[in-house]
Design a protein around this motif. Sequence first.
Motif, PDB file in Angstrom:
ATOM      1  N   ASP A   1      39.149  42.774  41.562  1.00 22.29           N
ATOM      2  CA  ASP A   1      38.185  41.901  42.227  1.00 22.29           C
ATOM      3  C   ASP A   1      38.787  41.350  43.429  1.00 22.29           C
ATOM      4  N   ALA A   2      40.151  40.870  43.251  1.00 12.78           N
ATOM      5  CA  ALA A   2      40.898  40.337  44.340  1.00 12.78           C
ATOM      6  C   ALA A   2      41.182  41.585  45.483  1.00 12.78           C
ATOM      7  N   LEU A   3      41.344  42.693  45.140  1.00 12.55           N
ATOM      8  CA  LEU A   3      41.539  43.628  46.216  1.00 12.55           C
ATOM      9  C   LEU A   3      40.298  43.851  47.081  1.00 12.55           C
ATOM     10  N   ARG A   4      38.998  43.834  46.317  1.00  8.32           N
ATOM     11  CA  ARG A   4      37.821  43.983  47.023  1.00  8.32           C
ATOM     12  C   ARG A   4      37.672  42.670  47.865  1.00  8.32           C
ATOM     13  N   LEU A   5      37.737  41.736  47.479  1.00  8.16           N
ATOM     14  CA  LEU A   5      37.570  40.468  48.325  1.00  8.16           C
ATOM     15  C   LEU A   5      38.474  40.201  49.411  1.00  8.16           C
ATOM     16  N   LEU A   6      39.684  40.775  49.300  1.00  9.65           N
ATOM     17  CA  LEU A   6      40.669  40.840  50.549  1.00  9.65           C
ATOM     18  C   LEU A   6      40.052  41.918  51.408  1.00  9.65           C
ATOM     19  N   ALA A   7      38.936  42.394  51.359  1.00 12.41           N
ATOM     20  CA  ALA A   7      38.257  43.300  52.784  1.00 12.41           C
ATOM     21  C   ALA A   7      38.216  42.286  53.943  1.00 12.41           C
ATOM     22  N   GLU A   8      38.092  41.006  53.723  1.00 10.42           N
ATOM     23  CA  GLU A   8      38.183  39.866  54.603  1.00 10.42           C
ATOM     24  C   GLU A   8      39.532  39.062  54.535  1.00 10.42           C
ATOM     25  N   PRO A   9      39.946  38.545  55.580  1.00  7.78           N
ATOM     26  CA  PRO A   9      41.266  37.952  55.416  1.00  7.78           C
ATOM     27  C   PRO A   9      40.980  36.509  54.406  1.00  7.78           C
ATOM     28  N   ARG A  10      41.792  36.227  53.471  1.00 10.08           N
ATOM     29  CA  ARG A  10      41.590  35.003  52.681  1.00 10.08           C
ATOM     30  C   ARG A  10      42.897  34.367  52.581  1.00 10.08           C
ATOM     31  N   SER A  11      42.825  32.920  52.442  1.00  7.66           N
ATOM     32  CA  SER A  11      44.074  32.366  52.082  1.00  7.66           C
ATOM     33  C   SER A  11      44.215  32.338  50.582  1.00  7.66           C
ATOM     34  N   THR A  12      45.536  31.942  50.126  1.00 10.14           N
ATOM     35  CA  THR A  12      45.458  31.818  48.644  1.00 10.14           C
ATOM     36  C   THR A  12      44.491  30.892  47.951  1.00 10.14           C
ATOM     37  N   THR A  13      44.210  29.861  48.654  1.00  6.35           N
ATOM     38  CA  THR A  13      43.332  28.881  48.111  1.00  6.35           C
ATOM     39  C   THR A  13      41.868  29.621  48.206  1.00  6.35           C
ATOM     40  N   GLY A  14      41.523  30.467  49.126  1.00  6.18           N
ATOM     41  CA  GLY A  14      40.177  30.937  49.339  1.00  6.18           C
ATOM     42  C   GLY A  14      39.908  32.123  48.170  1.00  6.18           C
ATOM     43  N   LEU A  15      41.298  32.712  48.094  1.00  8.41           N
ATOM     44  CA  LEU A  15      41.182  33.748  47.082  1.00  8.41           C
ATOM     45  C   LEU A  15      40.964  33.169  45.702  1.00  8.41           C
ATOM     46  N   ALA A  16      41.697  32.247  45.387  1.00  9.20           N
ATOM     47  CA  ALA A  16      41.617  31.569  44.149  1.00  9.20           C
ATOM     48  C   ALA A  16      40.138  31.052  43.972  1.00  9.20           C
ATOM     49  N   ARG A  17      39.656  30.323  44.908  1.00  9.66           N
ATOM     50  CA  ARG A  17      38.135  29.904  44.518  1.00  9.66           C
ATOM     51  C   ARG A  17      37.424  31.121  44.291  1.00  9.66           C
ATOM     52  N   ALA A  18      37.283  32.016  45.125  1.00  8.19           N
ATOM     53  CA  ALA A  18      36.346  33.330  44.869  1.00  8.19           C
ATOM     54  C   ALA A  18      36.498  33.783  43.515  1.00  8.19           C
ATOM     55  N   LEU A  19      38.007  33.894  43.080  1.00  6.34           N
ATOM     56  CA  LEU A  19      38.118  34.508  41.789  1.00  6.34           C
ATOM     57  C   LEU A  19      38.132  33.463  40.603  1.00  6.34           C
TER      58      LEU A  19
END
Length: 325
Positions: free
Chosen positions: A257-275
Amino acid sequence: MLRVHFTATDFARLRFAARPAPLQELHAALATAVDPRGGPLFAPWRGRVLRSLPAAAGPLADLVPGGRPPSFLDVLGDTLADGFERIRATAPGIVRAELERVHGALPAPRWIHGLHEGDGAAWRTLRRAQQAAFDTVLAPVWPAVQDLHREEFARYALAAAEHGAAAALTGLAPGSRLHGGVWEWPGAGPARDVVLGGRGLVLLPTFHHPGGPLLQDAPGRPAVLTYPAGPGLPPAAGRPEDPSEALAAVLGRTRLDALRLLAEPRSTTGLARALRVSNATASAHAAALRAAGLATTARTGRSVTHRRTALGTLVAGGGPPYGAP
């Protein structure tokens, strides 16, 4: 035993084919279909293939009267048309020499004589035969072949990132070893030494040839090693096209999921919120993807931004993350 001799330059030019090559996979499948050594497990598949081949594919058998195809058929290419154009671009002298090698004193059909003389109609006969065979043998399972190739690519890339290229290389062939710059592959047919001499090596998995490696060693070009991979038996039509479950088994569902979400730049907080995980957990997933070469992290002051690499995009397959709307 196959022995492939590497220099430092060859290791620098070692690469894994990004996509399957339709003609290489077709030739591997046809070689397996006419080889009875596959055993009883292959008998049903072999029978289906041989019964289904249309008459238009018949000329392909003329090219291998003794089971030894001419080397100019061994080309890479992302599409069937691209592969055929690469065959057609073979120097006429090489075409004639290879046809004389495989036929020797055996009588040859008229169209083979035409191919020997560079006749356009003969080349069109070859192209129609390859297209007819591909449409029958591979087209129904080509999505599965593409999925299997992506999975094999990801497996190799992760092994290379974690353990190094040498370990990834020997992992392709159980029982092989890399010693003193020589990759030794026992049981890979008659003794053969291939000296790369700085040309490099392209690794290409095949999912239709279980019998051992097929090596294309054309002067002045990178050598191409087509090696058996996949589940063993050729893929069957109807295999699910989405490789998500297999990738999740390798990476873990949340990390995929994280790999796919990183198709767009994300901060650690933004990645944590999406996951829907903690910042520490998101940071650990990003670090693991970065260590495998699947993501990068850029720091600007106190801000950290993660984004997947080109390799990460290829591994992810472009699909949405699990649970995405």
